[in-house]
Design a protein around this motif. Structure first.
Motif, mmCIF file in Angstrom:
data_model
loop_
_atom_site.group_PDB
_atom_site.id
_atom_site.type_symbol
_atom_site.label_atom_id
_atom_site.label_comp_id
_atom_site.label_asym_id
_atom_site.label_seq_id
_atom_site.Cartn_x
_atom_site.Cartn_y
_atom_site.Cartn_z
ATOM 1 N N TYR A 195 0.859 -1.188 0.000
ATOM 2 C CA TYR A 195 0.000 0.000 0.000
ATOM 3 C C TYR A 195 0.891 1.233 0.000
ATOM 4 O O TYR A 195 1.701 1.424 0.902
ATOM 5 C CB TYR A 195 -0.869 0.029 1.251
ATOM 6 N N TYR A 196 0.748 2.056 -1.024
ATOM 7 C CA TYR A 196 1.440 3.337 -1.165
ATOM 8 C C TYR A 196 2.880 3.294 -0.660
ATOM 9 O O TYR A 196 3.305 4.128 0.140
ATOM 10 C CB TYR A 196 0.651 4.477 -0.497
ATOM 11 N N GLY A 197 3.618 2.308 -1.172
ATOM 12 C CA GLY A 197 5.028 2.157 -0.800
ATOM 13 C C GLY A 197 5.946 2.490 -1.955
ATOM 14 O O GLY A 197 5.594 2.277 -3.132
ATOM 15 N N THR A 198 7.116 3.019 -1.648
ATOM 16 C CA THR A 198 8.082 3.300 -2.708
ATOM 17 C C THR A 198 8.510 1.991 -3.369
ATOM 18 O O THR A 198 8.507 0.922 -2.765
ATOM 19 C CB THR A 198 9.318 4.040 -2.174
ATOM 20 N N GLN A 199 8.887 2.116 -4.620
ATOM 21 C CA GLN A 199 9.172 0.966 -5.450
ATOM 22 C C GLN A 199 10.608 0.473 -5.249
ATOM 23 O O GLN A 199 11.481 1.251 -4.860
ATOM 24 C CB GLN A 199 8.947 1.338 -6.925
ATOM 25 N N PRO A 200 10.871 -0.808 -5.545
ATOM 26 C CA PRO A 200 12.243 -1.317 -5.424
ATOM 27 C C PRO A 200 13.107 -0.797 -6.565
ATOM 28 O O PRO A 200 12.592 -0.223 -7.540
ATOM 29 C CB PRO A 200 12.052 -2.839 -5.532
ATOM 30 N N ALA A 201 14.399 -0.991 -6.447
ATOM 31 C CA ALA A 201 15.295 -0.631 -7.541
ATOM 32 C C ALA A 201 14.894 -1.417 -8.787
ATOM 33 O O ALA A 201 14.625 -2.620 -8.717
ATOM 34 C CB ALA A 201 16.740 -0.928 -7.163
ATOM 35 N N ILE A 202 14.832 -0.734 -9.907
ATOM 36 C CA ILE A 202 14.332 -1.361 -11.131
ATOM 37 C C ILE A 202 15.186 -2.556 -11.548
ATOM 38 O O ILE A 202 14.659 -3.569 -12.038
ATOM 39 C CB ILE A 202 14.252 -0.327 -12.265
ATOM 40 N N ASP A 203 16.492 -2.472 -11.313
ATOM 41 C CA ASP A 203 17.348 -3.597 -11.714
ATOM 42 C C ASP A 203 17.160 -4.826 -10.834
ATOM 43 O O ASP A 203 17.676 -5.903 -11.142
ATOM 44 C CB ASP A 203 18.818 -3.179 -11.749
ATOM 45 N N LEU A 219 -3.822 10.906 -5.460
ATOM 46 C CA LEU A 219 -3.271 12.225 -5.117
ATOM 47 C C LEU A 219 -1.863 12.146 -4.539
ATOM 48 O O LEU A 219 -1.267 13.173 -4.223
ATOM 49 C CB LEU A 219 -4.191 12.914 -4.100
ATOM 50 N N ASP A 220 -1.329 10.944 -4.432
ATOM 51 C CA ASP A 220 -0.042 10.725 -3.761
ATOM 52 C C ASP A 220 1.117 10.893 -4.747
ATOM 53 O O ASP A 220 1.787 9.933 -5.127
ATOM 54 C CB ASP A 220 -0.034 9.328 -3.147
ATOM 55 N N ASN A 224 3.766 8.124 -6.255
ATOM 56 C CA ASN A 224 3.327 7.716 -7.586
ATOM 57 C C ASN A 224 4.337 8.024 -8.685
ATOM 58 O O ASN A 224 4.267 7.458 -9.779
ATOM 59 C CB ASN A 224 1.997 8.371 -7.930
ATOM 60 N N ALA A 225 5.300 8.886 -8.394
ATOM 61 C CA ALA A 225 6.310 9.217 -9.404
ATOM 62 C C ALA A 225 7.087 7.986 -9.856
ATOM 63 O O ALA A 225 7.591 7.927 -10.982
ATOM 64 C CB ALA A 225 7.271 10.263 -8.844
ATOM 65 N N TYR A 230 8.387 1.207 -12.576
ATOM 66 C CA TYR A 230 8.161 -0.076 -11.897
ATOM 67 C C TYR A 230 7.242 -0.956 -12.739
ATOM 68 O O TYR A 230 7.527 -2.144 -12.963
ATOM 69 C CB TYR A 230 7.553 0.188 -10.516
ATOM 70 N N GLU A 231 6.155 -0.383 -13.221
ATOM 71 C CA GLU A 231 5.215 -1.188 -14.003
ATOM 72 C C GLU A 231 5.851 -1.669 -15.306
ATOM 73 O O GLU A 231 5.634 -2.812 -15.732
ATOM 74 C CB GLU A 231 3.941 -0.410 -14.298
ATOM 75 N N THR A 232 6.642 -0.833 -15.924
ATOM 76 C CA THR A 232 7.338 -1.246 -17.144
ATOM 77 C C THR A 232 8.234 -2.446 -16.876
ATOM 78 O O THR A 232 8.273 -3.406 -17.647
ATOM 79 C CB THR A 232 8.173 -0.081 -17.703
#
Length: 283
Positions: A195-203, A219-220, A224-225, A230-232
């Motif tokens: 829930y609304y957590g920063t994403q892991p390193a892409i690599d 609105l976050d 959300n940046a 991450y999804e890619t």
């Protein structure tokens, strides 16, 4: 409430902004210190507002397991008179194992799981009542040791004789980021919900073996940046994932003790999706 005020509170709870400076900035937005103090109770958590579950149906206890620098303390809840259950690790926000997260741990248990809310601040003697102090201590944790402490928690759950050896995790805010890190670092994890957590390193995304579910407030902007990259990466690596962005909803929308940010409709929908995933993967 003015979104600028909510954004300021988000900045305060996720940075080193002191309480004094926060109140000063809040007074500027509201027009006076008196008005700021009127608004403040609407922003801060009120644990009396938390929805409760029927505790008579649960066994609840404090448990411990080995951590990197000593014993890790945790709150464990499980349905009475049931065995061979899936297990779920609950990861708190950036203020520690507070009453809200203990309540969330009970809610997951009430859905039919052995559920454990770990206190990341165990090395400091446990979560303090002062939330500002808790946030300060979270900032002092060693990142690598903390990750290992949660990995040890998953290992502990897999060894419980009343469990079926299947593990999942769910985390909120700081805990959402940790859920993402666990999905990267534990190849035996079956379901990870952030829930609304920063994403892991892409690599690191190619290392994910678990199913991943991601909940974000529309609105976050701060969190959300990191969504597009991450999804890619999730798509490129054929990770089993579900990603939901709840329109016009703030960070911490699941926290029913935070009156200005809680959104009942989004929280209920995200919760049902979370439990459905756990039932599918951990049953």
């Amino acid at each position: 409430m003015d979104q600028k005020i909510i954004n300021l509170y988000d900045e305060y709870t996720h940075s080193q902004l002191s309480r004094k400076d926060f109140i000063r900035k809040l007074a500027l937005l509201t027009g006076s210190t008196a008005l700021a103090m009127t608004v403040l109770p609407l922003l801060e958590n009120n644990y009396a507002k938390a929805v409760t579950v029927n505790e008579e149906l649960l066994n609840m206890e404090m448990v411990s397991y080995p951590g990197v620098d000593g014993e890790m303390k945790a709150f464990l809840a499980r349905p009475k008179n049931k065995t061979n259950l899936g297990t779920v690790l609950v990861i708190h926000e950036n203020r520690g194992l507070n009453p809200h997260i203990i309540e969330v741990t009970k809610r997951v248990a009430a859905e039919g799981f052995i559920t454990m809310g770990v206190d990341a601040l165990s090395a400091f003697g446990g979560t303090p009542e002062d939330e500002d102090k808790g946030r300060e201590l979270i900032g002092q944790l060693h990142a690598g040791n903390t990750l290992q402490n949660y990995l040890n928690g998953l290992s502990y759950l897999r060894t419980r004789k009343d469990g079926n050896g299947k593990t999942g995790c769910v985390g909120f805010c700081w805990g959402g980021a940790m859920a993402n890190r666990l999905s990267v670092n534990d190849p035996y994890l079956l379901a990870s919900v952030a829930y609304y957590g920063t994403q892991p390193a892409i690599d690191e995304v190619p290392r994910i073996k678990s199913s991943v579910m991601l909940h974000y407030g529309g609105l976050d902007e701060r969190i959300n940046a990191g969504i597009p990259a991450y999804e890619t990466a999730l798509k490129a690596n054929h990770i089993d994932y579900q990603l939901y962005i709840y329109k016009d909803v703030n960070h911490a929308f699941n926290n029913d003790t935070s009156p200005t940010r809680y959104n009942e409709a989004a929280a209920k929908l995200a919760w049902q999706r979370t439990i459905d995933l756990f039932k599918k993967k951990l049953g």
